[in-house]
Design a protein around this motif. Sequence first.
Motif, PDB file in Angstrom:
ATOM      1  N   ASN A 187      31.832  60.406  43.008  1.00 42.61           N
ATOM      2  CA  ASN A 187      32.837  60.298  41.786  1.00 42.61           C
ATOM      3  C   ASN A 187      34.315  60.996  41.975  1.00 42.61           C
ATOM      4  O   ASN A 187      35.242  60.226  41.885  1.00 42.61           O
ATOM      5  N   ASP A 188      34.267  62.195  42.605  1.00 44.79           N
ATOM      6  CA  ASP A 188      35.563  63.068  42.728  1.00 44.79           C
ATOM      7  C   ASP A 188      36.213  62.309  44.000  1.00 44.79           C
ATOM      8  O   ASP A 188      37.449  62.120  43.855  1.00 44.79           O
ATOM      9  N   ALA A 189      35.350  62.011  44.955  1.00 49.86           N
ATOM     10  CA  ALA A 189      36.063  61.350  45.979  1.00 49.86           C
ATOM     11  C   ALA A 189      36.761  59.965  45.920  1.00 49.86           C
ATOM     12  O   ALA A 189      37.854  59.676  46.184  1.00 49.86           O
ATOM     13  N   THR A 190      35.987  59.380  44.777  1.00 49.53           N
ATOM     14  CA  THR A 190      36.614  58.018  44.775  1.00 49.53           C
ATOM     15  C   THR A 190      37.751  58.264  43.818  1.00 49.53           C
ATOM     16  O   THR A 190      38.830  57.314  43.814  1.00 49.53           O
ATOM     17  N   SER A 191      37.776  59.032  42.638  1.00 54.80           N
ATOM     18  CA  SER A 191      38.805  59.141  41.741  1.00 54.80           C
ATOM     19  C   SER A 191      40.252  59.507  42.611  1.00 54.80           C
ATOM     20  O   SER A 191      41.310  59.079  42.204  1.00 54.80           O
ATOM     21  N   VAL A 192      39.928  60.605  43.485  1.00 54.86           N
ATOM     22  CA  VAL A 192      41.258  61.048  44.365  1.00 54.86           C
ATOM     23  C   VAL A 192      41.575  60.043  45.013  1.00 54.86           C
ATOM     24  O   VAL A 192      42.847  59.728  45.302  1.00 54.86           O
ATOM     25  N   VAL A 193      40.776  59.188  45.850  1.00 56.83           N
ATOM     26  CA  VAL A 193      41.128  58.134  46.495  1.00 56.83           C
ATOM     27  C   VAL A 193      41.874  57.063  45.949  1.00 56.83           C
ATOM     28  O   VAL A 193      43.280  56.659  46.194  1.00 56.83           O
ATOM     29  N   LEU A 194      41.416  56.698  44.702  1.00 60.93           N
ATOM     30  CA  LEU A 194      41.991  55.749  43.800  1.00 60.93           C
ATOM     31  C   LEU A 194      43.447  56.234  43.345  1.00 60.93           C
ATOM     32  O   LEU A 194      44.442  55.609  43.346  1.00 60.93           O
ATOM     33  N   PHE A 195      43.531  57.548  42.945  1.00 60.80           N
ATOM     34  CA  PHE A 195      44.831  58.195  42.549  1.00 60.80           C
ATOM     35  C   PHE A 195      45.808  58.192  43.726  1.00 60.80           C
ATOM     36  O   PHE A 195      47.018  57.720  43.627  1.00 60.80           O
ATOM     37  N   ASN A 196      45.459  58.430  44.882  1.00 70.05           N
ATOM     38  CA  ASN A 196      46.327  58.408  46.087  1.00 70.05           C
ATOM     39  C   ASN A 196      46.776  57.167  46.443  1.00 70.05           C
ATOM     40  O   ASN A 196      47.736  56.999  46.887  1.00 70.05           O
ATOM     41  N   ALA A 197      45.825  56.307  46.432  1.00 76.71           N
ATOM     42  CA  ALA A 197      46.057  54.643  46.517  1.00 76.71           C
ATOM     43  C   ALA A 197      47.106  54.248  45.621  1.00 76.71           C
ATOM     44  O   ALA A 197      48.047  53.408  45.958  1.00 76.71           O
ATOM     45  N   ILE A 198      47.248  54.446  44.485  1.00 75.81           N
ATOM     46  CA  ILE A 198      48.038  54.108  43.390  1.00 75.81           C
ATOM     47  C   ILE A 198      49.577  54.722  43.539  1.00 75.81           C
ATOM     48  O   ILE A 198      50.455  53.943  43.660  1.00 75.81           O
ATOM     49  N   GLN A 199      49.420  55.973  44.197  1.00 75.23           N
ATOM     50  CA  GLN A 199      50.676  56.475  44.398  1.00 75.23           C
ATOM     51  C   GLN A 199      51.452  55.746  45.573  1.00 75.23           C
ATOM     52  O   GLN A 199      52.784  55.457  45.681  1.00 75.23           O
ATOM     53  N   ARG A 200      50.854  55.149  46.624  1.00 69.15           N
ATOM     54  CA  ARG A 200      51.235  54.608  47.620  1.00 69.15           C
ATOM     55  C   ARG A 200      51.480  53.161  47.500  1.00 69.15           C
ATOM     56  O   ARG A 200      51.862  52.097  48.418  1.00 69.15           O
ATOM     57  N   PHE A 201      50.820  52.375  46.371  1.00 71.78           N
ATOM     58  CA  PHE A 201      50.834  51.083  46.179  1.00 71.78           C
ATOM     59  C   PHE A 201      52.021  50.586  45.540  1.00 71.78           C
ATOM     60  O   PHE A 201      52.836  51.001  44.552  1.00 71.78           O
ATOM     61  N   ASP A 202      52.516  49.326  46.069  1.00 68.55           N
ATOM     62  CA  ASP A 202      53.822  49.007  45.486  1.00 68.55           C
ATOM     63  C   ASP A 202      53.414  48.010  44.118  1.00 68.55           C
ATOM     64  O   ASP A 202      53.096  46.749  44.256  1.00 68.55           O
ATOM     65  N   LEU A 203      53.754  48.837  42.963  1.00 67.26           N
ATOM     66  CA  LEU A 203      53.331  48.185  41.708  1.00 67.26           C
ATOM     67  C   LEU A 203      54.335  47.186  41.257  1.00 67.26           C
ATOM     68  O   LEU A 203      54.093  46.649  40.324  1.00 67.26           O
ATOM     69  N   SER A 204      55.520  47.233  42.030  1.00 69.00           N
ATOM     70  CA  SER A 204      56.454  46.318  41.545  1.00 69.00           C
ATOM     71  C   SER A 204      56.273  44.875  41.686  1.00 69.00           C
ATOM     72  O   SER A 204      56.711  43.620  40.977  1.00 69.00           O
ATOM     73  N   HIS A 205      55.450  44.599  42.941  1.00 70.82           N
ATOM     74  CA  HIS A 205      55.220  43.291  43.328  1.00 70.82           C
ATOM     75  C   HIS A 205      53.706  43.197  43.468  1.00 70.82           C
ATOM     76  O   HIS A 205      53.257  43.157  44.544  1.00 70.82           O
ATOM     77  N   ILE A 206      53.004  42.814  42.556  1.00 67.72           N
ATOM     78  CA  ILE A 206      51.645  42.665  42.451  1.00 67.72           C
ATOM     79  C   ILE A 206      51.381  41.330  42.817  1.00 67.72           C
ATOM     80  O   ILE A 206      51.413  40.399  41.599  1.00 67.72           O
ATOM     81  N   THR A 207      50.575  40.904  43.750  1.00 68.28           N
ATOM     82  CA  THR A 207      49.846  39.743  43.994  1.00 68.28           C
ATOM     83  C   THR A 207      48.599  39.532  44.590  1.00 68.28           C
ATOM     84  O   THR A 207      48.148  40.579  44.473  1.00 68.28           O
ATOM     85  N   SER A 208      47.899  38.255  44.479  1.00 63.93           N
ATOM     86  CA  SER A 208      46.587  38.302  44.793  1.00 63.93           C
ATOM     87  C   SER A 208      46.132  39.089  46.066  1.00 63.93           C
ATOM     88  O   SER A 208      45.272  39.511  46.492  1.00 63.93           O
ATOM     89  N   THR A 209      47.320  38.692  47.020  1.00 59.67           N
ATOM     90  CA  THR A 209      47.217  39.187  48.433  1.00 59.67           C
ATOM     91  C   THR A 209      47.302  40.821  48.494  1.00 59.67           C
ATOM     92  O   THR A 209      46.583  41.423  49.100  1.00 59.67           O
TER      93      THR A 209
END
Length: 540
Positions: A187-209
């Motif tokens: 759980n800790d690993a998944t939460s931290v991975v999700l958090f870090n992935a969100i920081q690097r993910f471009d949320l201004s252009h969300i597409t299915s791809t």
Amino acid sequence: MGFSISSFFMNLGAATGPNETSVNAITLFVLLLTACIVIGHLLEKSRWMTESITALAIGLCTGIVILLTTKGKSSHVLVFSEDLFFIYLLPPIIFNAGFQVKKKQFFRNFMTITLFGAVGTLISFTIISLGSMQLFKKLDIGFLEIGDYLAIGAIFSATDSVCTLQVLNQEETPLLYSVVFGEGVLNDATSVVLFNAIQRFDLSHITSTNVMQFIGNFLSLYFTSTVLGVAVGLLSAYIIKKLYFGRHSTDREVALMMLMAYLSYMMAELFYLSGILTVFFCGIVMSHYTWHNVTESSRITTKHSFATLSFVLEIFIFLYVGMDALDMEKWEFASKSPKTSVGVSSILLALVLIGRAAFVFPLCFISNLTKKSQGNKIRFKQQVTIWWAGLMRGAVSVALAYNQFASSGHTQLPGNAIMITSTITVVLFTTVVGGLLTKPIVRFLLPQQKHSSGIMSPDFTSSKSLNLPLLGINGQEPEGNISTNVTRPSSLRMLWTTPSRTVHCYWRKFDDAVMRPVFGGRGFVPYIPGSPTETEGIIQ
């Protein structure tokens, strides 16, 4: 020259230089750590208190004393640093968890643990993110972007099951302990991975791809982190087996094991992987191979050194969180809108409760469908215990909140201050209230009865399971006069209902034939005076 406690605390807030501040802070924390260990020992038999609650309470009380003696000028000794937490405090704790884990229990229940630790965390993340996105709009907490809401989901998906693990008996409820323990790490690993992935993910252009790419990167990161941990663990085993440092210096063996363990975590961070997963699986591999390759004195030293370091750091973290919770800078911003702060904390607490229940009971139902034996199914009382164990939030949530809403431990924006104080409020409430109730609730749900645990050890399964030759230990037929006239399930059904035992049988054969001759391990290291004996082991 006289000395008083009040003058000591006043000096903490009136230090004239960085060196004096550091000496005062370190002295205080050493004193508090000593007090926590002594008081925790005295309260060990208490119906309510656990060591984590004791440390948190002492930290809070110390913070109050500092506030009073410095007349509000100083509210903490150290500013909470997410770098200090993730780089120095967390790795030894996670490594020791992997090093001391009961491997048979962990891997026999690996599918169930993965369901809760990975899939369950994603469900909780989704519910908390969407819930906060809808409900926070009704409160005036400042402007939050979609990235902030997703970060909130990751922050409050990170559980802290320390209190429950301190109460559960590993021998009486092996499957339950294994699930709660394993879920906590994943759980800790998944939460931290999700958090870090969100920081690097471009949320201004969300597409299915982009979403599919995000999921692919997430799974790839999980797999790569695990492989890296296994690789570093195997490398340490091979080096020690070939060079056999112990013939010349036990200190070198112990130092090499410690450094290789920490190297696995730092390499994962260097390559933007999950350090938690990497160091956890490195610990498992090192306990299986490396630990059996060192001398007997090194085995005793490493076993107790890793456990002691982990124990002290866990206490330090709870002290750290307790003292930092009274930082006035954050509360001054939040106090300007108390109704909003209370509303945010209440919403987050409700979402934590709902998000936890939304996956625990459905996933338990799915897990039970794959188990034919009634003794191996997770009954309702055990499900409630698993739900309760994951309600507490801890230092991981606080560290992620600081990462998202603070800069160098300081908060300047009112909205960010409210989010930090709300996180601290939820952590304190769930840890203190939940921790105080953990002992009575667990003892009510799971009365301590020798040999009558609701969840049986996989070693004592039903007669049908025992009559499957493929599932015998080391490929041998089960012992005992048990009737063999049993209707055999289909091969697909057999693999689905008892996959871990089937895989375990093949793994043992592969391990004995390929892995241990190369990397060493129990029974595969030639005896040399002063070398480890084959009959000892810390991992069952």
